[in-house]
Design an enzyme around this catalytic site. Structure first.
Site, short mmCIF file in Angstrom:
data_model
loop_
_atom_site.label_atom_id
_atom_site.label_comp_id
_atom_site.label_asym_id
_atom_site.label_seq_id
_atom_site.Cartn_x
_atom_site.Cartn_y
_atom_site.Cartn_z
N HIS A 297 0.84 -1.20 0.00
CA HIS A 297 0.00 0.00 0.00
C HIS A 297 0.87 1.25 0.00
O HIS A 297 2.11 1.17 -0.06
CB HIS A 297 -1.01 -0.04 1.16
N HIS B 26 3.82 1.52 2.45
CA HIS B 26 4.99 0.73 2.05
C HIS B 26 5.75 1.46 0.94
O HIS B 26 6.98 1.56 0.96
CB HIS B 26 4.56 -0.65 1.55
N CYS C 259 -2.51 -8.97 20.04
CA CYS C 259 -3.04 -8.36 18.82
C CYS C 259 -2.28 -8.93 17.63
O CYS C 259 -1.06 -8.77 17.53
CB CYS C 259 -2.88 -6.84 18.84
N CYS D 98 -0.55 -6.22 15.30
CA CYS D 98 0.79 -5.78 15.74
C CYS D 98 1.71 -6.97 15.91
O CYS D 98 2.91 -6.81 16.01
CB CYS D 98 0.69 -5.06 17.09
N CYS E 124 -7.30 -3.22 20.00
CA CYS E 124 -6.04 -2.53 19.75
C CYS E 124 -6.33 -1.24 18.99
O CYS E 124 -7.09 -1.25 18.01
CB CYS E 124 -5.13 -3.44 18.92
N HIS F 179 -5.29 -1.60 15.32
CA HIS F 179 -5.99 -2.61 14.51
C HIS F 179 -7.36 -2.92 15.13
O HIS F 179 -7.60 -4.06 15.54
CB HIS F 179 -5.14 -3.89 14.42
N LYS G 130 -8.18 8.44 8.70
CA LYS G 130 -7.39 7.23 8.39
C LYS G 130 -7.89 6.63 7.08
O LYS G 130 -9.09 6.61 6.81
CB LYS G 130 -7.57 6.24 9.54
N LYS H 193 -10.74 1.02 3.24
CA LYS H 193 -11.52 0.62 2.06
C LYS H 193 -12.97 1.07 2.20
O LYS H 193 -13.59 1.50 1.24
CB LYS H 193 -11.45 -0.89 1.87
O1 ME8 Z 1 5.26 -3.40 10.71
N1 ME8 Z 1 2.04 6.25 6.37
O2 ME8 Z 1 5.13 -4.24 8.57
P1 ME8 Z 1 3.95 -3.37 7.94
C1 ME8 Z 1 3.36 6.10 6.20
N2 ME8 Z 1 6.63 -6.31 9.26
N3 ME8 Z 1 4.00 4.91 6.27
C2 ME8 Z 1 3.27 3.83 6.53
C3 ME8 Z 1 1.87 3.90 6.72
C4 ME8 Z 1 1.26 5.19 6.62
N4 ME8 Z 1 -0.06 5.38 6.75
N5 ME8 Z 1 1.42 2.66 6.96
C5 ME8 Z 1 2.51 1.83 6.90
C6 ME8 Z 1 5.59 -4.21 9.85
N6 ME8 Z 1 3.62 2.53 6.64
C7 ME8 Z 1 6.69 -5.20 10.16
C8 ME8 Z 1 8.01 -4.51 10.07
S1 ME8 Z 1 10.67 -4.43 10.22
C9 ME8 Z 1 11.87 -5.40 10.87
C10 ME8 Z 1 9.21 -5.34 10.39
C11 ME8 Z 1 4.99 1.99 6.47
O3 ME8 Z 1 3.58 -4.04 6.67
C12 ME8 Z 1 5.89 2.48 7.58
O4 ME8 Z 1 7.21 2.37 7.16
O5 ME8 Z 1 2.89 -3.13 8.93
C13 ME8 Z 1 5.59 1.47 8.65
O6 ME8 Z 1 6.54 1.47 9.67
C14 ME8 Z 1 5.58 0.19 7.83
O7 ME8 Z 1 4.94 0.59 6.59
C15 ME8 Z 1 4.83 -0.95 8.48
O8 ME8 Z 1 4.67 -1.99 7.57
#
Ligand code: ME8
Length: 507
Positions: free
Chosen positions: A17, A20, A125, A128, A143, A146, A297, A300
């Site tokens: 998304h 990412h 959760c 998380c 949470c 989430h 926020k 969908k």
């Molecule tokens: O937490 N605005 O993965 P994740 C900006 N697998 N950046 C955002 C965002 C938003 N609204 N939402 C997500 C995880 N991000 C773990 C990480 S690392 C060793 C393991 C980005 O798929 C931001 O970088 O939930 C956030 O920290 C990350 O996606 C979380 O991705």
């Protein structure tokens, strides 16, 4: 000189998304910045393939775990490729070498008696992938991050890493290295998290509940907690523990993360490293989040989700990269919508930069025989705009911190306004009419296009595709490393390339 930049590795329980896309694009911009300065770079991004929610996502799709992970991995790679993210290493935690190294790290910490087995009753959760305290939950017991995933009550025996013995040392590290975590707001938040005794960290999950994970080396009934496994990627990517080359990269490691994962990166990871007897990363750069228009926020059901692929298809990758870089804020949330992106693309990239380039370059080709004319003597106005362009782009030839990106781009937009004013005031279309002012016209065109070349060289770090195209149109020479804004690199009386519209207007 080396620089190792990491992004989080993303969960694959859904498609990539905008969040990412954002962190990986910012990492790519920082990579291009360091490269322009002459550093040797390693940029890692990728996917976090273990844990309960990935496992359940595969089940929901009715796919085998391996097929599911392969499918998502391909999807994430494709998106990063479309985003022009030039990663050097794509992380998959299912890689055999990673799994062995994680088990090795666990065993070494276990051998130091820092891991204990005990029973735990608590709330979990899945979103998380963390145990929660009552005080972490919303009023209706969910949470806060989430709310739709429904927390679960668990009563389990697990393995725990002792955290408290390292708390003071970590606090001291933060106090001694004020730039270790940026921006300041998150340093304060982290210091606050560390102001009270830390609970032991649960680092296992019983296989009865979760099978998608790395088996504990000292108890085959358990897999490793997904965060312990995922955090270790930052070391295993660069060949830890076997490859001697890892140390030089590790010493220069900067983690980019969103504020949602401050605790794992600011508390768990440094303590894991201390427990394993390893040095801490050089820096933790934290950013805030994107929300939909109005600060709502994205979801969908509301229909305000910004899909990176849709934006790329509609507006091109550089419209998206530009918006993210120009409008991000490290220490407060910012808003995003397809409408905002379109607006910023049309007005900033299109009107201020692209139009000036095509007007000046087309004029030059039409009036000077397909060529860029050679300049005559410079006036005070020419000198002033040239100085302004150098001043505004100098920041792109210096080390950029994540939080600095928008200000550096703002400087470029401001100078683009000044360049447009200069062009309008000098009015080359009038100057061309008289033989006596023809040389003055040449100078104005040269100054404008050479200044645009400097701007485009600076923008290679942010919108590489479009800036590269512009430099080709201008027939500009290769850029030198280390890069800094340098005037007069365009040759007077030389051919211009084919002029296309760089940022076609989109309604
Ligand atoms: O937490 N605005 O993965 P994740 C900006 N697998 N950046 C955002 C965002 C938003 N609204 N939402 C997500 C995880 N991000 C773990 C990480 S690392 C060793 C393991 C980005 O798929 C931001 O970088 O939930 C956030 O920290 C990350 O996606 C979380 O991705």
């Amino acid at each position: 000189m080396k620089s190792y930049i990491t992004t989080p590795i993303y969960y694959v329980n859904g498609s990539p998304h905008i969040g990412h896309a954002f962190t990986s694009v910012m990492a790519d911009i920082l990579k291009r910045n360091r490269e322009a300065l002459g550093y040797e770079l390693m940029l890692s991004t990728g996917v976090d393939e273990h844990g309960q929610k990935n496992q359940e996502a595969a089940e929901d799709k009715g796919m085998s775990v391996t097929d599911y992970l392969d499918m998502r991995c391909t999807e994430f790679r494709n998106v990063f490729d479309k985003l022009d993210v030039t990663y050097d290493y794509f992380v998959r935690t299912s890689r055999e070498g990673h799994k062995q190294a994680v088990a090795g790290m666990e065993q070494s910490i276990f051998d130091k008696d820092l891991i204990v087995k005990k029973n735990y009753t608590g709330i979990y959760c899945k979103g998380c992938e963390e145990f929660k305290k009552e005080s972490d939950l919303t009023e209706d017991g969910q949470c806060a991050l989430h709310p739709t995933m429904k927390v679960e009550q668990t009563d389990e025996t697990n393995y725990f890493l002792k955290m408290e013995p390292f708390r003071e040392r970590l606090l001291q590290h933060i106090a001694d290295n004020p730039d270790w975590i940026q921006p300041e707001a998150f340093r304060n938040e982290l210091t606050k998290m560390l102001s009270e005794p830390l609970d032991d960290l649960c680092i296992s999950r019983p296989k009865a509940r979760v099978t998608l994970g790395i088996e504990l080396p000292f108890d085959q009934d358990f897999v490793t907690y997904v965060w312990f496994d995922a955090l270790a990627n930052y070391l295993t990517n660069i060949g830890w523990p076997d490859d001697a080359g890892y140390e030089a990269w590790w010493a220069e490691c900067e983690h980019l993360i969103g504020k949602d994962i401050l605790k794992p990166h600011g508390v768990y990871w440094p303590i894991m490293l201390m427990a394993a007897g390893l040095p801490l990363p050089k820096k933790l750069s934290v950013h805030s989040h994107w929300t939909g228009a109005g600060g709502v926020k994205m979801s969908k059901s509301i229909g305000n989700v910004v899909d990176p692929i849709e934006v790329i298809e509609k507006l091109g990758v550089d419209a998206l990269r530009w918006y993210l870089a120009r409008h991000m804020r490290a220490d407060s949330d910012s808003q995003i919508s397809v409408e905002f992106i379109t607006q910023s693309y049309n007005t900033e990239l299109g009107n201020k930069i692209g139009n000036l380039l095509s007007r000046a370059a087309k004029f030059s080709k039409a009036r000077f025989d397909g060529k860029l004319p050679a300049p005559g003597a410079l006036t005070a106005e020419d000198e002033a705009i040239r100085k302004a362009v150098v001043d505004a782009t100098t920041g792109m030839g210096e080390w950029i911190n994540l939080a600095d990106i928008p200000a550096r781009l703002q400087a470029i937009i401001t100078v683009a306004d000044e360049m447009n004013n200069y062009f309008a005031e000098q009015a080359p279309w009038d100057l061309i009419k008289n033989e006596e002012t023809r040389e003055r016209c040449q100078t104005v065109i040269y100054v404008t296009l050479d200044s645009l070349r400097v701007v485009m060289e600076a923008l290679l770090q942010v919108i590489p595709g479009s800036a590269g195209k512009a430099l080709k149109m201008l027939n500009a020479p290769e850029i030198a490393t280390p890069w800094k804004p340098e005037l007069d690199r365009l040759k007077g009386d030389s051919d211009l390339g084919e002029i296309e519209t760089l940022f076609p207007r989109v309604q």
